[in-house]
Design a protein around this motif. Sequence first.
Motif, mmCIF file in Angstrom:
data_model
loop_
_atom_site.group_PDB
_atom_site.id
_atom_site.type_symbol
_atom_site.label_atom_id
_atom_site.label_comp_id
_atom_site.label_asym_id
_atom_site.label_seq_id
_atom_site.Cartn_x
_atom_site.Cartn_y
_atom_site.Cartn_z
ATOM 1 N N ARG A 1 3.108 0.744 -4.718
ATOM 2 C CA ARG A 1 2.029 1.313 -5.541
ATOM 3 C C ARG A 1 2.534 1.622 -6.946
ATOM 4 O O ARG A 1 1.847 1.350 -7.940
ATOM 5 N N GLY B 1 0.798 -1.214 0.000
ATOM 6 C CA GLY B 1 0.000 0.000 0.000
ATOM 7 C C GLY B 1 0.828 1.260 0.000
ATOM 8 O O GLY B 1 0.296 2.353 -0.218
ATOM 9 N N ILE C 1 -7.349 -1.058 -0.515
ATOM 10 C CA ILE C 1 -6.501 -1.841 -1.415
ATOM 11 C C ILE C 1 -7.349 -2.573 -2.446
ATOM 12 O O ILE C 1 -6.993 -2.641 -3.633
#
Length: 429
Positions: free
Chosen positions: A72, A67, A127
């Motif tokens: 990412r 995350g 998520i």
Amino acid sequence: MACNASTCQSNCYKNEEAEIKEPISGDEGRMFCGECFRSNLYGKFRLAITSHAMITPTDNVLVAFSGGPSSRVALQFVHEMQHKSLKNFDASRDRSLPVFGVGVAFIDETSISPLPSHDIDRAIQDIRSIVSNLAPPIKQLHVVPIENIYSGDRTDRLKNLLDAVSDTTGKEDLLLHIRMLSLQKLASENGYNRIVLGLCTSRIACHVITATVKGQGYSLPADIQYVDARWEIPVVLPLRDCLAQELNMLCRLDGLKTVELLKGPCSGINGLVSSFVRLLQEENPSRECTIVRTAGKLTPFHFNRIPENNDFIIPLATRRRQKRYNLKPNESISSESFCPICNSPLNKSDSLRLSNLGSCQTSSDSLGTACCSSCRFQILPNDPSSMEHFYSLLPQPLVARAKHSSYDNLSLLREQIQDCLLSDSEDES
């Protein structure tokens, strides 16, 4: 190359005296406009992928997603690469090259985290939203509790195992090893043949120094390469040449949503080194790159490359780049012995202790003898009477690796002294 009048892709330069609109600092202090900054980052990612054959058309890739900004960006770039492959596949007449598959893994540490469970549940929902928006192609999200590495009595055993490690740094390192085992187990059970980590230059620079402090200099080259195939499922680092500062900036520029789960400050060696490297980087923007570049001159191991299988499915351009970057046999170190806990290759001094395995009475004794010096001093109990209890708390993959390591090490030792052994006929005479 920094953004300038001849290379800028957004035409923000009209002449040599023009200034970059909202200039962005890239690696080693170079300045870019927004479009060139993103292009430069993606270019480094793409070069790492193609030069080291990290992802080929028939692969099924598992992206480890925490995350944070690094994972990412790794997920975003892998998605863009997959989406482009899908467009090329749809536009192709013969459709000879398939589109590689992508899955996403999030290791849920609710059972051992001090955070409220509802905060983690909210993060997991975020998520799920992030992954669902990265389509097409559709990507399966695996949310795996970290205690799933055990088959029974999972939560209590993991907590008891971590509590059994008195050294703060050792506890952090053991948890890191268990995360990797969880990813390996997930990938193996779901048919993935690559694991993508979002490790960047900044994280690797910290690891270079921490490994040196912990006495892991011999195994250090194994951890900092683009490819690590010592595991059952090879691990690749496509963001190895990108700074954390760059990845944070890209998330802000592109509006990439991140999910930051607040964790307690690291109070061991890892936390101290992280603060130290951050200060160095503030003084000189090239420090992290310099650390990684210097460590990169160490001789890698033979497993720091993707095994050469099914070359016919790899595009010709990729194979040509591989010839330039691939390791030659005389440019790598061969290692037959690995630490059963951290899977680090063992040096000669660690291997010499293997001669004592024959006198070990228990599996716990074998574990202590087969481990690297760092795991012995920071993870294993100091009191020998506590070793049996510690061994009983280990997850099955670690126990299996310890037993396998002991067997392999005995076989290797016998091969090394074979010429000095008497045969049965010589012994009778």
